[in-house]
Design an enzyme around this catalytic site. Structure first.
Site, short mmCIF file in Angstrom:
data_model
loop_
_atom_site.label_atom_id
_atom_site.label_comp_id
_atom_site.label_asym_id
_atom_site.label_seq_id
_atom_site.Cartn_x
_atom_site.Cartn_y
_atom_site.Cartn_z
N HIS A 134 52.44 19.18 9.68
CA HIS A 134 53.57 18.59 10.42
C HIS A 134 52.96 17.85 11.60
O HIS A 134 52.04 18.37 12.22
CB HIS A 134 54.48 19.63 11.08
CG HIS A 134 54.93 20.74 10.21
ND1 HIS A 134 56.19 20.76 9.67
CD2 HIS A 134 54.33 21.88 9.83
CE1 HIS A 134 56.34 21.89 8.99
NE2 HIS A 134 55.23 22.59 9.08
N HIS B 185 55.25 14.33 7.82
CA HIS B 185 54.52 15.39 7.12
C HIS B 185 53.46 14.75 6.26
O HIS B 185 53.71 13.73 5.63
CB HIS B 185 55.49 16.22 6.27
CG HIS B 185 56.46 16.98 7.12
ND1 HIS B 185 57.67 16.47 7.47
CD2 HIS B 185 56.34 18.17 7.75
CE1 HIS B 185 58.29 17.34 8.27
NE2 HIS B 185 57.50 18.38 8.46
N ARG C 145 69.40 21.74 17.87
CA ARG C 145 68.96 23.12 18.08
C ARG C 145 69.74 23.71 19.25
O ARG C 145 69.80 23.09 20.32
CB ARG C 145 67.47 23.16 18.42
CG ARG C 145 66.62 22.61 17.29
CD ARG C 145 65.16 22.60 17.65
NE ARG C 145 64.39 21.93 16.61
CZ ARG C 145 63.10 21.64 16.69
NH1 ARG C 145 62.42 22.00 17.77
NH2 ARG C 145 62.48 21.02 15.71
N LYS D 243 47.07 24.61 15.28
CA LYS D 243 47.62 23.32 15.69
C LYS D 243 46.90 22.79 16.92
O LYS D 243 46.24 23.52 17.64
CB LYS D 243 49.11 23.45 16.00
CG LYS D 243 49.40 24.41 17.17
CD LYS D 243 50.85 24.31 17.60
CE LYS D 243 51.13 25.33 18.70
NZ LYS D 243 52.42 25.15 19.34
N CYS E 13 61.61 19.16 8.18
CA CYS E 13 60.62 19.51 7.15
C CYS E 13 61.21 19.73 5.75
O CYS E 13 60.74 19.14 4.78
CB CYS E 13 59.82 20.75 7.55
SG CYS E 13 59.63 20.96 9.31
N ASP F 240 59.02 12.34 13.41
CA ASP F 240 58.46 13.40 12.60
C ASP F 240 57.70 12.82 11.41
O ASP F 240 58.06 11.75 10.92
CB ASP F 240 59.62 14.26 12.08
CG ASP F 240 59.20 15.70 11.85
OD1 ASP F 240 58.00 15.99 11.95
OD2 ASP F 240 60.09 16.52 11.59
N GLN G 162 63.22 13.28 16.54
CA GLN G 162 61.77 13.43 16.51
C GLN G 162 61.14 12.29 15.72
O GLN G 162 61.70 11.87 14.72
CB GLN G 162 61.40 14.71 15.76
CG GLN G 162 61.72 15.99 16.46
CD GLN G 162 61.30 17.16 15.58
OE1 GLN G 162 61.72 17.26 14.43
NE2 GLN G 162 60.48 18.03 16.11
ZN LIG Z 1 57.77 19.77 9.87
#
Ligand SMILES: [Zn+2]
Ligand SMILES: [Zn+2]
Length: 628
Positions: free
Chosen positions: A502, A372, A350, A456, A321, A370, A368
């Site tokens: 996200h 945004h 992580r 979410k 992010c 990912d 990911q």
């Molecule tokens: Zn994010």
């Protein structure tokens, strides 16, 4: 909901009012209660059955008490710790001088059956703190004493059945006879509280069902799950491996696994570019300061890897992010530029405790898909719908048909614990809910399950044997916008805060790969198969022609390999079947002469001879992402 309003004589038990022998527990005004609870007032009362998630949880948790009772009778020196219900049954952790063995499990299981036959009532008691402490001290249950010391309650909730008592909030089934059929499955080591500095406990896993037939169905499914386990199939099919030498929880993708990964990514990119996403790339490490701005340094520190580079500290990115926020901030965005959909295959690291690592399901490094989305309030609804619709369409293309969908919202009683305005939460929640309704996706609304910065939707997959896999998420964020000062210029010439979402469709590609392997038991559909066709020669004489066949396949854009080995053809076929290659082209003297191949299909056997060109065309026809 089959709840009904009841008004009762105070003092009647829930069981008497419900009068439903199938009820495991009950729900009174939305809260689970024991059947033995004496009603003090009326309310909406509802039976809860084993067939529901809550009913199963109570049933399995009660089974864990039953197991602990059996253990204490057979091994009086065992200390009990905790024993929750889990998604596939229950476990209980015991502190014992030596870990339990298979033979122990059989004995414990037998003792559980005796206790079931004894139909011992399960009794709830609220003990004053001092009494409860004394009670567990006298029994030398040091873990229970420790837990009581950590909870503030003045009255301590305890459940008793016969000679056994457990510190527990409940609720529980009414008596031990409610449990039908039990099976203890395995024993494993587990640290107290999952912390490797603590004592190693002996964890016994089990499962229970109302009858033997239901238990058998479950045990058969477990066998099938073992056969499909990606931790076994992954290395067996030469897809990926893990290496202690390199570090736990870090996946190594072999050429075949990397091929599947690339195919997933290519399809993903095609879909995302078509849906108006722009793809970016951001670095794997960034200065500590960035993670202070984002807040990760404060609330995510224990999961982050630090790279001390004198004189400054860097962080291996745990999330993508902040990188995307930085890119957004390089420009002043007009409302005309929005929505902006920024995507990345973002590799993150992580730290996870070694005890929770699990094949591709739970790793320490993963990538990911990912993205945004930065948009205006007016665009929120369409954007959210776009995300959820894209997720469902793509997951279906990968062959997943069943989903478990969760809409996580605020706890209405504690609105002050959340960032963002009431209006923002309302806009966000409404858009998520409407999208699920438009797509006719049944979902569970989970109050209080939202994280502090926004509501979410999570879409989990159910694979072909009903295992649930965490997958897509679409998550509002009312935190990072203000932290990174993300705004756009409105038509009024003023700064406005962006709505930030996200989202990920596949989740981590490692976990998604694990789900695919288990869903297909390693037999990927043709469009995803790392090798689509294997060419097998019957004797050395056909080697030249076999090479030609392979070349023709590759020229047609297919993924093919060649088995020219000296083994007997039946052995080679067995090997190709074992590797779950969807198509096999067998070539012998006759085929070579006729420019033909003998076609076999994985799991279906011999389909007979076909001219080479038409055999290739047949495979080509299947080499497509299923249209959804
Ligand atoms: Zn994010
Ligand atoms: Zn309990």
């Amino acid at each position: 909901m089959n709840g009904r309003e009841v008004s009762v004589e105070p003092g009647a038990t829930v069981a008497a009012v419900l009068d439903d022998p199938r009820a495991v527990v009950a729900r009174l005004d939305g809260r689970l209660v024991d059947l033995s609870t004496r009603l003090e007032r009326g309310g909406v009362l509802e039976p809860v059955y084993f067939e529901s998630d809550d009913g199963r949880d109570v049933y399995w948790h009660s089974s864990s008490h039953l197991m602990a009772q059996a253990v204490k009778q057979l091994f009086p020196s065992a200390k009990v710790t905790i024993g929750p219900a889990v998604t596939e049954g229950f476990y209980y952790d015991f502190d014992v001088p030596r870990p339990f063995t298979e033979e122990d499990l059989a004995r414990i299981e037998q003792r559980m059956r005796n206790l079931i036959a004894a139909k011992l009532p399960v009794v709830h008691k609220l003990l004053p703190r001092a009494v409860a402490l004394d009670f567990f001290k006298q029994r030398d249950e040091t873990y229970k004493v420790g837990i009581i010391n950590e909870i503030p309650d003045e009255l301590i909730s305890v459940y008793e059945q016969g000679d056994f008592a457990d510190l527990c909030r409940g609720p529980h089934v009414a008596d031990t006879g409610v449990i039908g059929a039990v099976k203890l499955l395995s024993v494993a080591g587990a640290y107290w509280r999952g912390d490797e500095r603590n004592r190693m406990l002996s964890r016994v896993y089990g499962v229970a069902f109302p009858d033997e037939a239901a238990l058998k169905v479950h045990l058969d499914r477990l066998e099938e799950a073992k056969r499909r386990d990606h931790r076994k199939l992954g290395p067996a099919l030469d897809l990926f491996s893990f290496h202690e030498e390199a570090g736990a929880g870090l996946a190594f993708w072999h050429p075949k696994g990397a091929t599947v990964r690339r195919l997933i990514q290519q399809y993903w990119e095609k879909e995302h570019l078509a849906a108006g996403y722009q793809l970016v790339v951001t670095p794997h490490i960034a200065r500590g300061q960035l993670w202070r701005t984002s807040g990760h340094y404060d609330y995510y520190k224990e999961n982050m890897y630090f790279v001390p580079v004198d004189p400054e500290e860097y962080v291996l990115k745990p999330m993508n992010c902040p990188g995307h926020m930085l890119i957004y901030r390089t420009k002043v965005h007009s409302y005309r530029d929005l929505p902006l959909r920024m995507g990345e295959w973002g590799t993150v690291y992580r730290y996870e405790r070694s005890g929770v690592l699990h094949g591709m399901l739970r790793v320490r490094g993963f990538t990911q898909d990912d993205a945004h989305i930065f948009c205006t309030r007016e665009q929120v609804e369409d954007e959210v719908h776009g995300v959820v619709a894209l997720s469902v369409r793509m997951l279906r293309a990968f062959g997943f048909e069943q989903f478990k969908v969760y809409l996580s919202v605020r706890d209405p009683a504690h609105r002050d614990r959340y960032l963002g305005s009431d209006e923002q939460w309302q806009v966000a929640e409404d858009s998520l809910r409407r999208s699920l309704e438009r797509l006719q996706l049944p979902y569970r609304r989970a109050e209080g399950e939202a994280v502090f910065y926004g509501p979410k939707v999570d879409i989990n997959l159910l694979d072909s044997i009903g295992h649930e896999w965490q997958c897509s998420t679409c998550q509002f964020d009312f935190n990072l916008g203000p932290r990174f000062d993300l705004y756009y210029m409105g038509p009024d010439g003023q700064h406005h805060q962006v709505y930030l979402v996200h989202r990920t469709v596949l989740g981590g590609i490692e976990r998604f790969m694990g789900a695919l392997v288990e869903h297909y038991a390693g037999a990927f559909p043709v469009w995803l198969a790392p090798v689509q066709v294997r060419v097998l020669s019957i004797t050395d004489k056909e080697a030249g022609y076999a090479r030609e066949v392979e070349k023709a396949l590759v020229a047609a854009g297919l993924r093919a390999d060649l088995d020219l080995g000296g083994d007997k053809i039946n052995y080679k076929i067995g090997e190709a079947e074992r590797m779950k290659v969807p198509w096999m082209f067998v070539v012998g003297g006759r085929e070579a002469q006729a420019r033909a191949v003998s076609v076999r299909r994985h799991g279906r056997g011999n389909l007979g001879p076909a001219p080479l060109e038409s055999a290739i065309a047949q495979v080509k026809e299947e080499d497509n992402v299923p249209a959804r």
